[in-house]
Design a protein around this motif. Structure first.
Motif, mmCIF file in Angstrom:
data_model
loop_
_atom_site.group_PDB
_atom_site.id
_atom_site.type_symbol
_atom_site.label_atom_id
_atom_site.label_comp_id
_atom_site.label_asym_id
_atom_site.label_seq_id
_atom_site.Cartn_x
_atom_site.Cartn_y
_atom_site.Cartn_z
ATOM 1 N N LEU A 349 0.979 -1.084 -0.057
ATOM 2 C CA LEU A 349 -0.091 -0.086 -0.075
ATOM 3 C C LEU A 349 0.927 1.338 -0.173
ATOM 4 N N TYR A 351 -0.127 5.567 0.098
ATOM 5 C CA TYR A 351 -1.287 6.355 0.292
ATOM 6 C C TYR A 351 -0.662 7.651 -0.242
ATOM 7 N N ASN A 372 -3.245 0.288 -4.051
ATOM 8 C CA ASN A 372 -4.304 0.923 -3.852
ATOM 9 C C ASN A 372 -4.389 2.053 -4.964
ATOM 10 N N CYS A 389 -5.424 -2.905 -8.854
ATOM 11 C CA CYS A 389 -5.521 -1.630 -7.904
ATOM 12 C C CYS A 389 -6.797 -1.709 -7.490
ATOM 13 N N LEU A 392 -9.423 2.225 -1.379
ATOM 14 C CA LEU A 392 -8.468 2.153 -0.069
ATOM 15 C C LEU A 392 -9.519 1.801 1.176
ATOM 16 N N LEU A 397 -10.016 -4.105 -0.767
ATOM 17 C CA LEU A 397 -8.734 -4.786 -0.670
ATOM 18 C C LEU A 397 -8.838 -6.154 -0.519
#
Length: 442
Positions: A349, A351, A372, A389, A392, A397
């Motif tokens: 992951l 962000y 993500n 992908c 989030l 996921l």
């Protein structure tokens, strides 16, 4: 430390060695003329601190690099400025910076100098990275340690540490703070900022973010941006000067390092989680929650899957009904690549807009990987169709892991996707589109 000495060091940190030399000349001239040399020191409250001191306490690593000018030698020089080249710092961005600086040094027939700020350099670590990628320098490599000076005044070693520079030298900075330290100390036209993340996202809205934004908006330096995704995000976020002042590149994954490894045919499949609890943007706790849910729902059957947590500073955790996943930490480059080449499915992951390296490392080595979405990072099929992908949240996921398990077990489709990867494999070609910045007058 006396008040006069404290003010002297505060002035030095804020203005650099050249300003100290000018000040000394002025004081000597005053002495010769019989004028007062030292200003009156007025008593201050013990609680009061001048503004310069306050700023330096908050941001010690953006104080100007102490430099002095020397004549230009026959060979040019490329100086890479970074925090550390310690073993724990070499993956991802620092490794890319070393590779890039080595390529620039060879392209410009220059020596390479590595300038570190937070700990003394370990030359063998640089050799390890360059050897792993088959990169040989045409000229020598030099190392300099210019430690960040502390707010209570420099130590003896810090006071002696200054950086020699000469006309025509090129400087590659690797973060907003190394760039901020270089800006008042070297010619701005010589600075190339290797930007590998939207560094504003490291911080909440506040002082750090404002300082970072100020550096990113600098108009008279040049930017080398890691991936087109990040470059387009930065422009869309208001950094429009990057259209003229910046270039982007896509990282490379040489097949000599990133490829499938032989594994036991009857053994368990291997699941990789990129685990960095002290790097908030890697969402360690969210990732663990996703894996735990996947184990409890039977998406990851632990009779068939071995779970590996790969990263740094990983605490002991249990999954499902008490399974303790294996922790893999402090791996060198070769050991990391060897491990990645045995993986069937990964979760990594990030962000931020950058795809990050682990998903690309895994895809380049034959694995399926879940990551993500973020902003313009909606899918990564342009790199590999083995990268999935997802939104989030835990449910999305876990569903992506369910798809990943199916794809990892479908060896025909997985290998077809692997063969169709568009990931680059040659670092010298990766940087081709950036080198015009080193000869242009933009």
């Amino acid at each position: 430390m006396s008040e006069r000495a404290r003010r002297f060091f505060a002035f030095w940190r804020a203005n650099g060695t050249a300003a100290i030399v000018r000040l000394v000349r002025t004081k000597l001239a005053a002495m010769v003329a019989g004028e007062p040399v030292l200003n009156e020191i007025r008593p201050q409250s013990k609680l009061s601190v001048d503004v310069t001191e306050l700023v330096l306490r908050k941001f010690p690593n953006i104080q100007p690099l102490p430099t002095y000018l020397t004549p230009r030698p026959k060979l040019g020089r490329v100086s890479l400025i970074t925090d550390s080249i310690g073993k724990g710092s070499l993956f991802g961005g620092v490794g890319t910076a070393l590779i890039f600086a080595a390529q620039v040094a060879n392209r410009t027939s220059s020596t390479l100098r590595i300038v570190v700020r937070t700990e003394a350099p370990v030359p063998k670590n640089v050799a390890q990275v360059l050897d792993a990628y088959g990169i040989k320098l045409d000229h020598e490599v030099q190392f300099s340690f210019v430690p960040v000076r502390k707010s209570d005044g420099p130590s003896a070693s810090e006071a002696l540490a200054s950086l020699d520079i000469f006309p025509g030298e090129l400087f590659i900075t690797t973060s907003w703070w190394t760039t901020a330290a270089a800006l008042p100390s070297v010619p701005r036209a010589s600075i190339f900022y290797l930007l590998q993340e939207d560094e504003r996202m490291f911080y909440p809205f506040g002082e750090e973010r404002a300082q970072c934004e100020r550096v990113l908006r600098t108009q008279d330096i040049r930017f080398i941006v890691n991936t087109r995704l990040l470059y387009e995000h930065l422009i869309d976020s208001g950094l429009d000067h990057l259209r003229k002042k910046g270039r982007w590149f896509e990282p490379a994954f040489p097949r000599s390092l990133f490829h499938e490894r032989t594994r036991e045919l009857a053994g368990k499949k291997r699941f990789f989680f990129y685990a960095r609890p002290n790097n908030p943007r890697n969402l360690f706790l969210l990732g663990l929650a996703v894996i735990d849910r996947a184990v409890n729902e039977g998406v990851l059957d632990l009779d068939q899957w071995e779970v590996l947590l790969v990263g740094k500073d990983i605490p002991g955790v249990t999954l499902g009904n008490g399974n303790n996943p294996q922790r893999c930490e402090e791996l060198d480059w070769q050991a990391y690549a060897d491990l990645v080449g045995t993986i069937d499915l990964g979760l990594s992951l990030m962000y931020t807009p950058h795809p990050s390296y682990p998903p690309l490392d895994l895809a380049a080595s034959g694995a399926v990987v879940v990551t993500n979405k973020f902003g313009n990072k909606k899918e990564l099929f342009d790199y590999s169709r083995n990268i999935i992908c997802a939104d989030l949240d835990v449910e999305s996921l876990v569903q992506a892991l369910r798809e990943g398990v199916a794809l990892a077990n479908d060896m025909e489709t997985r290998r077809r996707n692997y063969s169709a990867n568009t990931l680059g494999t040659d670092w010298s070609r990766a940087f081709n589109e950036t080198f015009d910045l080193f000869t242009s007058n933009v």
